[in-house]
Scaffold this motif. Sequence first.
Motif, PDB file in Angstrom:
ATOM      1  N   LEU A   1      16.003  13.639 -10.695  1.00 11.61           N
ATOM      2  CA  LEU A   1      16.516  12.722 -10.270  1.00 11.61           C
ATOM      3  C   LEU A   1      16.526  11.755 -10.237  1.00 11.61           C
ATOM      4  N   VAL A   2      17.413  10.297 -10.243  1.00 12.88           N
ATOM      5  CA  VAL A   2      16.834   9.069 -10.575  1.00 12.88           C
ATOM      6  C   VAL A   2      16.582   8.184  -9.402  1.00 12.88           C
ATOM      7  N   GLU A   3      16.399   8.528  -8.107  1.00 17.08           N
ATOM      8  CA  GLU A   3      15.148   8.275  -7.450  1.00 17.08           C
ATOM      9  C   GLU A   3      14.080   8.242  -7.598  1.00 17.08           C
ATOM     10  N   ASN A   4      13.959  10.149  -8.124  1.00 13.07           N
ATOM     11  CA  ASN A   4      12.441   9.785  -8.038  1.00 13.07           C
ATOM     12  C   ASN A   4      11.769   9.970  -9.261  1.00 13.07           C
ATOM     13  N   GLN A   5      12.311   9.307  -9.982  1.00 11.41           N
ATOM     14  CA  GLN A   5      11.524   8.736 -11.760  1.00 11.41           C
ATOM     15  C   GLN A   5      10.127   7.357 -10.957  1.00 11.41           C
TER      16      GLN A   5
ATOM     17  N   ASN B   1       0.945  -1.414   0.142  1.00 12.39           N
ATOM     18  CA  ASN B   1       0.733  -0.448   0.381  1.00 12.39           C
ATOM     19  C   ASN B   1       1.081   0.781  -0.042  1.00 12.39           C
ATOM     20  N   ASP B   2       2.087   1.312   0.840  1.00  5.40           N
ATOM     21  CA  ASP B   2       2.430   2.564   0.975  1.00  5.40           C
ATOM     22  C   ASP B   2       3.670   2.740  -0.763  1.00  5.40           C
ATOM     23  N   PHE B   3       4.116   1.071  -1.039  1.00  9.36           N
ATOM     24  CA  PHE B   3       4.360   1.287  -2.237  1.00  9.36           C
ATOM     25  C   PHE B   3       3.532   2.210  -3.478  1.00  9.36           C
ATOM     26  N   LEU B   4       2.154   2.137  -3.972  1.00  6.11           N
ATOM     27  CA  LEU B   4       1.492   2.137  -4.565  1.00  6.11           C
ATOM     28  C   LEU B   4       1.081   3.488  -3.508  1.00  6.11           C
ATOM     29  N   GLU B   5       0.961   3.833  -2.977  1.00  7.92           N
ATOM     30  CA  GLU B   5       0.289   5.571  -2.696  1.00  7.92           C
ATOM     31  C   GLU B   5       1.505   6.045  -3.045  1.00  7.92           C
ATOM     32  N   THR B   6       2.626   6.251  -2.758  1.00  7.71           N
ATOM     33  CA  THR B   6       3.972   7.130  -3.126  1.00  7.71           C
ATOM     34  C   THR B   6       3.618   6.732  -4.300  1.00  7.71           C
ATOM     35  N   MET B   7       3.922   6.050  -5.039  1.00  7.87           N
ATOM     36  CA  MET B   7       4.098   6.241  -7.060  1.00  7.87           C
ATOM     37  C   MET B   7       2.912   7.175  -7.302  1.00  7.87           C
ATOM     38  N   ILE B   8       1.351   6.481  -6.852  1.00  8.97           N
ATOM     39  CA  ILE B   8       0.486   7.504  -7.015  1.00  8.97           C
ATOM     40  C   ILE B   8       0.428   9.025  -7.105  1.00  8.97           C
ATOM     41  N   MET B   9       0.702   9.335  -5.610  1.00  9.70           N
ATOM     42  CA  MET B   9       1.048  10.639  -5.211  1.00  9.70           C
ATOM     43  C   MET B   9       1.957  11.446  -6.261  1.00  9.70           C
ATOM     44  N   ASP B  10       3.004  10.962  -5.980  1.00 12.29           N
ATOM     45  CA  ASP B  10       4.142  11.408  -7.141  1.00 12.29           C
ATOM     46  C   ASP B  10       4.343  11.458  -8.669  1.00 12.29           C
ATOM     47  N   GLY B  11       3.395  10.053  -8.943  1.00 12.32           N
ATOM     48  CA  GLY B  11       2.654  10.661 -10.525  1.00 12.32           C
ATOM     49  C   GLY B  11       1.654  11.339 -10.843  1.00 12.32           C
TER      50      GLY B  11
ATOM     51  N   LYS C   1       0.056  12.165 -26.330  1.00 16.74           N
ATOM     52  CA  LYS C   1      -0.265  14.168 -25.248  1.00 16.74           C
ATOM     53  C   LYS C   1       1.084  13.587 -24.054  1.00 16.74           C
ATOM     54  N   LEU C   2       0.700  12.525 -23.355  1.00 14.74           N
ATOM     55  CA  LEU C   2       1.641  12.245 -22.214  1.00 14.74           C
ATOM     56  C   LEU C   2       3.556  13.205 -22.621  1.00 14.74           C
ATOM     57  N   ILE C   3       3.709  12.646 -24.051  1.00 15.75           N
ATOM     58  CA  ILE C   3       5.110  12.807 -24.382  1.00 15.75           C
ATOM     59  C   ILE C   3       4.867  14.223 -24.417  1.00 15.75           C
ATOM     60  N   GLY C   4       3.889  15.351 -25.216  1.00 18.90           N
ATOM     61  CA  GLY C   4       3.539  16.699 -25.349  1.00 18.90           C
ATOM     62  C   GLY C   4       3.983  17.319 -24.030  1.00 18.90           C
ATOM     63  N   LEU C   5       3.386  17.098 -23.460  1.00 20.06           N
ATOM     64  CA  LEU C   5       3.605  17.776 -22.389  1.00 20.06           C
ATOM     65  C   LEU C   5       4.663  17.866 -21.089  1.00 20.06           C
ATOM     66  N   VAL C   6       5.588  16.671 -21.486  1.00 25.37           N
ATOM     67  CA  VAL C   6       7.052  16.493 -21.068  1.00 25.37           C
ATOM     68  C   VAL C   6       7.507  17.464 -22.084  1.00 25.37           C
TER      69      VAL C   6
ATOM     70  N   ILE D   1       9.687   4.025 -23.490  1.00 26.67           N
ATOM     71  CA  ILE D   1      10.194   5.001 -22.326  1.00 26.67           C
ATOM     72  C   ILE D   1       9.511   4.659 -20.575  1.00 26.67           C
ATOM     73  N   ASN D   2      10.313   4.327 -20.431  1.00 28.03           N
ATOM     74  CA  ASN D   2      10.824   4.304 -18.788  1.00 28.03           C
ATOM     75  C   ASN D   2      10.688   4.809 -18.177  1.00 28.03           C
ATOM     76  N   HIS D   3      10.568   6.390 -18.055  1.00 31.34           N
ATOM     77  CA  HIS D   3      10.611   7.738 -16.813  1.00 31.34           C
ATOM     78  C   HIS D   3      11.211   8.561 -17.786  1.00 31.34           C
ATOM     79  N   VAL D   4      10.326   9.733 -17.171  1.00 37.62           N
ATOM     80  CA  VAL D   4      11.080  11.259 -18.212  1.00 37.62           C
ATOM     81  C   VAL D   4      12.538  11.217 -18.299  1.00 37.62           C
ATOM     82  N   LEU D   5      13.426  10.673 -16.891  1.00 38.22           N
ATOM     83  CA  LEU D   5      14.450  10.759 -16.836  1.00 38.22           C
ATOM     84  C   LEU D   5      14.880  10.100 -18.661  1.00 38.22           C
ATOM     85  N   HIS D   6      14.715   9.179 -19.078  1.00 36.97           N
ATOM     86  CA  HIS D   6      14.419   8.252 -20.006  1.00 36.97           C
ATOM     87  C   HIS D   6      14.633   8.826 -21.449  1.00 36.97           C
ATOM     88  N   PHE D   7      13.220   9.597 -21.271  1.00 41.22           N
ATOM     89  CA  PHE D   7      12.610  10.488 -22.401  1.00 41.22           C
ATOM     90  C   PHE D   7      14.196  11.462 -22.742  1.00 41.22           C
TER      91      PHE D   7
END
Length: 150
Positions: free
Chosen positions: A75-79, A27-37, A101-106, A124-130
């Motif tokens: 930051l890599v740890e924040n991807q 639950n902590d993992f999901l909550e963190t991922m959702i809140m950050d996302g 659409k997401l690519i355009g937003l980034v 695309i793995n994450h924003v930094l990868h993009f």
Amino acid sequence: MRAHKERAQNCYADLTATSLTTDEDNNDFLETMIMDGVFLVKLFLKKEDKTPKEDVDEIFKSRWILPVIVHDVLLVENQIPFFVLHKLLEMTEDPPVPHSKLIGLVKDFFNLSQITDIDSKTEINHVLHFLRNHLKSSKIQTISFTKEFK
């Protein structure tokens, strides 16, 4: 989002199915991922919005906050997995949201309108990868000093 938990976990080298042993860990993992996302998706959408940012959000009022946030986003740890950001973006709109659409937003958030050679089918793995892949492959002019020093 629970349906995508295992796929999201597989995006992190230090997370395996056995490392999240309790329901609370999961639950902590999901909550963190959702809140950050959600924070990132909202930030990208607000940047795209053409209304004056100073009237909309504290992030855009102070000149120092946005550069700090951009630093943290890179930051890599924040991807956050890109597919998670896309799923969260899809939750904000009724018709299916294309990957582009997401690519355009980034691109808009990082002021990268000069990048035009993006294949929306590329994984695309994450924003930094993009940013790494597309800045590396784009036709951005670089300055070469080699002739001057010979």
